[in-house]
Scaffold this motif. Structure first.
Motif, PDB file in Angstrom:
ATOM      1  N   SER A 123       0.854  -1.189   0.000  1.00 44.58           N
ATOM      2  CA  SER A 123       0.000   0.000   0.000  1.00 44.58           C
ATOM      3  C   SER A 123       0.890   1.239   0.000  1.00 44.58           C
ATOM      4  CB  SER A 123      -0.922   0.008   1.228  1.00 44.58           C
ATOM      5  OG  SER A 123      -1.644   1.214   1.279  1.00 44.58           O
ATOM      6  N   PHE A 124       0.622   2.163  -0.916  1.00 46.95           N
ATOM      7  CA  PHE A 124       1.393   3.398  -0.954  1.00 46.95           C
ATOM      8  C   PHE A 124       1.013   4.337   0.178  1.00 46.95           C
ATOM      9  CE2 PHE A 124       2.050   1.925  -5.282  1.00 46.95           C
ATOM     10  CZ  PHE A 124       3.395   2.202  -5.452  1.00 46.95           C
ATOM     11  N   ARG A 125      -0.079   4.050   0.881  1.00 39.34           N
ATOM     12  CA  ARG A 125      -0.439   4.870   2.022  1.00 39.34           C
ATOM     13  C   ARG A 125       0.628   4.790   3.105  1.00 39.34           C
ATOM     14  NH1 ARG A 125      -6.332   4.281   4.554  1.00 39.34           N
ATOM     15  NH2 ARG A 125      -6.766   5.118   2.484  1.00 39.34           N
ATOM     16  N   ALA A 126       1.210   3.597   3.284  1.00 34.08           N
ATOM     17  CA  ALA A 126       2.264   3.447   4.283  1.00 34.08           C
ATOM     18  C   ALA A 126       3.526   4.205   3.889  1.00 34.08           C
ATOM     19  CB  ALA A 126       2.580   1.962   4.490  1.00 34.08           C
ATOM     20  N   VAL A 127       3.729   4.411   2.589  1.00 33.53           N
ATOM     21  CA  VAL A 127       4.918   5.130   2.132  1.00 33.53           C
ATOM     22  C   VAL A 127       4.768   6.627   2.378  1.00 33.53           C
ATOM     23  CG1 VAL A 127       6.362   5.642   0.138  1.00 33.53           C
ATOM     24  CG2 VAL A 127       5.415   3.345   0.443  1.00 33.53           C
ATOM     25  N   PHE A 128       3.579   7.175   2.095  1.00 35.01           N
ATOM     26  CA  PHE A 128       3.375   8.611   2.189  1.00 35.01           C
ATOM     27  C   PHE A 128       2.820   9.046   3.539  1.00 35.01           C
ATOM     28  CE2 PHE A 128       3.180   7.745  -2.377  1.00 35.01           C
ATOM     29  CZ  PHE A 128       4.131   8.648  -2.833  1.00 35.01           C
ATOM     30  N   ALA A 129       2.542   8.102   4.448  1.00 33.29           N
ATOM     31  CA  ALA A 129       2.069   8.465   5.781  1.00 33.29           C
ATOM     32  C   ALA A 129       3.259   8.869   6.638  1.00 33.29           C
ATOM     33  CB  ALA A 129       1.312   7.304   6.413  1.00 33.29           C
ATOM     34  N   LEU A 130       3.724  10.095   6.454  1.00 30.76           N
ATOM     35  CA  LEU A 130       4.881  10.599   7.170  1.00 30.76           C
ATOM     36  C   LEU A 130       4.466  11.097   8.553  1.00 30.76           C
ATOM     37  CD1 LEU A 130       6.597  12.577   4.275  1.00 30.76           C
ATOM     38  CD2 LEU A 130       6.954  10.198   4.952  1.00 30.76           C
ATOM     39  N   GLU A 131       5.312  10.854   9.536  1.00 30.58           N
ATOM     40  CA  GLU A 131       5.066  11.290  10.904  1.00 30.58           C
ATOM     41  C   GLU A 131       6.087  12.350  11.290  1.00 30.58           C
ATOM     42  OE1 GLU A 131       4.131   9.242  15.219  1.00 30.58           O
ATOM     43  OE2 GLU A 131       5.696   8.381  13.942  1.00 30.58           O
ATOM     44  N   ARG A 132       5.618  13.496  11.681  1.00 29.37           N
ATOM     45  CA  ARG A 132       6.505  14.589  12.064  1.00 29.37           C
ATOM     46  C   ARG A 132       7.041  14.341  13.469  1.00 29.37           C
ATOM     47  NH1 ARG A 132       2.324  16.828   9.165  1.00 29.37           N
ATOM     48  NH2 ARG A 132       2.931  18.115   7.390  1.00 29.37           N
ATOM     49  N   ARG A 133       8.371  14.434  13.610  1.00 32.67           N
ATOM     50  CA  ARG A 133       9.029  14.195  14.887  1.00 32.67           C
ATOM     51  C   ARG A 133       9.977  15.338  15.211  1.00 32.67           C
ATOM     52  NH1 ARG A 133       9.214   8.932  17.081  1.00 32.67           N
ATOM     53  NH2 ARG A 133       7.837   7.482  15.981  1.00 32.67           N
ATOM     54  N   LEU A 134      10.183  15.541  16.483  1.00 33.35           N
ATOM     55  CA  LEU A 134      11.074  16.581  16.976  1.00 33.35           C
ATOM     56  C   LEU A 134      12.332  15.924  17.520  1.00 33.35           C
ATOM     57  CD1 LEU A 134      11.350  19.643  17.565  1.00 33.35           C
ATOM     58  CD2 LEU A 134      10.394  19.171  19.831  1.00 33.35           C
ATOM     59  N   TYR A 135      13.504  16.300  16.964  1.00 32.67           N
ATOM     60  CA  TYR A 135      14.770  15.692  17.353  1.00 32.67           C
ATOM     61  C   TYR A 135      15.619  16.605  18.238  1.00 32.67           C
ATOM     62  CZ  TYR A 135      13.784  12.075  13.917  1.00 32.67           C
ATOM     63  OH  TYR A 135      13.210  11.042  13.222  1.00 32.67           O
ATOM     64  N   LYS A 136      15.498  17.902  18.081  1.00 38.19           N
ATOM     65  CA  LYS A 136      16.281  18.808  18.912  1.00 38.19           C
ATOM     66  C   LYS A 136      15.574  20.148  19.013  1.00 38.19           C
ATOM     67  CE  LYS A 136      19.284  20.447  15.179  1.00 38.19           C
ATOM     68  NZ  LYS A 136      20.693  20.623  14.737  1.00 38.19           N
ATOM     69  N   VAL A 137      15.889  20.850  20.089  1.00 39.17           N
ATOM     70  CA  VAL A 137      15.354  22.181  20.338  1.00 39.17           C
ATOM     71  C   VAL A 137      16.536  23.142  20.307  1.00 39.17           C
ATOM     72  CG1 VAL A 137      14.115  23.660  21.959  1.00 39.17           C
ATOM     73  CG2 VAL A 137      13.449  21.247  21.703  1.00 39.17           C
ATOM     74  N   ASP A 138      16.563  23.991  19.304  1.00 35.13           N
ATOM     75  CA  ASP A 138      17.709  24.871  19.069  1.00 35.13           C
ATOM     76  C   ASP A 138      18.967  24.008  18.887  1.00 35.13           C
ATOM     77  OD1 ASP A 138      19.094  27.150  18.634  1.00 35.13           O
ATOM     78  OD2 ASP A 138      19.068  27.864  20.693  1.00 35.13           O
ATOM     79  N   ARG A 139      19.929  24.092  19.808  1.00 33.84           N
ATOM     80  CA  ARG A 139      21.133  23.279  19.705  1.00 33.84           C
ATOM     81  C   ARG A 139      21.144  22.089  20.663  1.00 33.84           C
ATOM     82  NH1 ARG A 139      26.011  27.787  19.209  1.00 33.84           N
ATOM     83  NH2 ARG A 139      25.199  28.830  17.329  1.00 33.84           N
ATOM     84  N   TRP A 140      20.081  21.955  21.426  1.00 35.41           N
ATOM     85  CA  TRP A 140      20.025  20.846  22.391  1.00 35.41           C
ATOM     86  C   TRP A 140      19.281  19.681  21.772  1.00 35.41           C
ATOM     87  CZ3 TRP A 140      15.802  18.924  25.566  1.00 35.41           C
ATOM     88  CH2 TRP A 140      16.232  17.989  26.502  1.00 35.41           C
ATOM     89  N   ARG A 141      19.972  18.557  21.629  1.00 37.17           N
ATOM     90  CA  ARG A 141      19.380  17.367  21.031  1.00 37.17           C
ATOM     91  C   ARG A 141      18.619  16.588  22.102  1.00 37.17           C
ATOM     92  NH1 ARG A 141      19.961  14.648  16.334  1.00 37.17           N
ATOM     93  NH2 ARG A 141      19.461  12.439  16.329  1.00 37.17           N
ATOM     94  N   LEU A 142      17.414  16.177  21.764  1.00 40.83           N
ATOM     95  CA  LEU A 142      16.586  15.423  22.714  1.00 40.83           C
ATOM     96  C   LEU A 142      17.195  14.044  22.960  1.00 40.83           C
ATOM     97  CD1 LEU A 142      13.008  16.299  21.403  1.00 40.83           C
ATOM     98  CD2 LEU A 142      14.314  17.395  23.219  1.00 40.83           C
ATOM     99  N   PRO A 143      17.103  13.531  24.193  1.00 41.60           N
ATOM    100  CA  PRO A 143      17.712  12.223  24.511  1.00 41.60           C
ATOM    101  C   PRO A 143      16.858  11.047  24.068  1.00 41.60           C
ATOM    102  CG  PRO A 143      16.730  13.150  26.469  1.00 41.60           C
ATOM    103  CD  PRO A 143      16.551  14.185  25.388  1.00 41.60           C
ATOM    104  N   PHE A 144      16.348  11.090  22.848  1.00 37.92           N
ATOM    105  CA  PHE A 144      15.550   9.993  22.301  1.00 37.92           C
ATOM    106  C   PHE A 144      16.117   9.669  20.930  1.00 37.92           C
ATOM    107  CE2 PHE A 144      12.718  12.455  25.056  1.00 37.92           C
ATOM    108  CZ  PHE A 144      12.324  11.462  25.953  1.00 37.92           C
TER     109      PHE A 144
END
Length: 212
Positions: free
Chosen positions: A15-36
């Motif tokens: 299914s192409f729905r799984a390809v285009f179903a993008l999930e927005r994620r947050l990796y860092k805030v300014d210069r501080w990288r999140l511990p995940f």
């Protein structure tokens, strides 16, 4: 085609729905990288803020506020909203995210129970609708049904009825359709219960039945 799909190095996309179903994620805030390692989904942050707002509102209520105050502030203001936000972000009901399911559920609960032509219909106008015609069963007779009054039901097949005081039990009988349908008027608060062919066959020998 079979040789191509059986290649172990081939990635099958069902299914192409799984390809285009993008999930927005947050990796860092300014210069501080999140511990995940995989970041934090933005949806979980939204759900967490909504849960935090609900906790703050509940804390100001007269009775519920006293119960909420018993929970330690770190749990009440940080751990609980974060856990609920992560759980809500992963929740899928009928392939829908939590907020869409909650919105659909609220609309269904608050919508009108009676519709005519996809338009809302009040209870007083609903009583003036046409007669109710029971659906026929493929094996003969009627399908099992329950009708609450006030209403008027048309019986187009032979049946036997028993009055049980506030409830009329209808048991279908074998035979061709009636030349003229019989009308049964159900008063307000009364009930008409139609039994299926299997249950009717087991109770045809009961005494006290009245032919309809």
């Amino acid at each position: 085609m079979d040789q191509f799909t059986s290649d172990p190095g081939c990635l099958q996309i069902r299914s192409f729905r799984a390809v285009f179903a993008l999930e927005r994620r947050l990796y860092k805030v300014d210069r501080w990288r999140l511990p995940f390692p995989y970041g934090v989904p933005l949806a979980s942050l939204g759900y967490g803020l909504a849960c935090l707002l609900a906790v703050l509102v509940a804390a100001r209520l007269p009775v519920i506020g006293a119960l909420v105050a018993l929970v330690p502030p770190p749990v009440r203001l940080v751990l609980a909203p974060a856990a609920l936000g992560m759980a809500a972000a992963r929740l899928r009901v009928d392939a829908r995210p939590a907020h869409r399911f909650a919105w659909a559920w609220a609309r269904q609960r608050l919508a009108r129970r009676r519709l005519r032509g996809f338009a809302a219909l009040s209870a007083s106008r609903a009583r003036r609708m046409g007669d109710i015609v029971l659906a026929a069963h493929p094996a003969g007779g009627y399908r099992a049904a329950r009708v609450r009054g006030p209403a008027r039901v048309l019986l187009r097949y032979p049946a036997r009825a028993r009055d049980r005081g506030g409830r009329l039990d209808v048991y279908p009988l074998a035979g061709p359709p009636l030349d003229r349908a019989r009308s049964v008027t159900i008063a307000a608060g009364a009930q008409l219960r139609v039994h299926g062919p299997a249950r009717a066959a087991a109770r045809l020998g009961l005494a006290g039945g009245r032919g309809r």
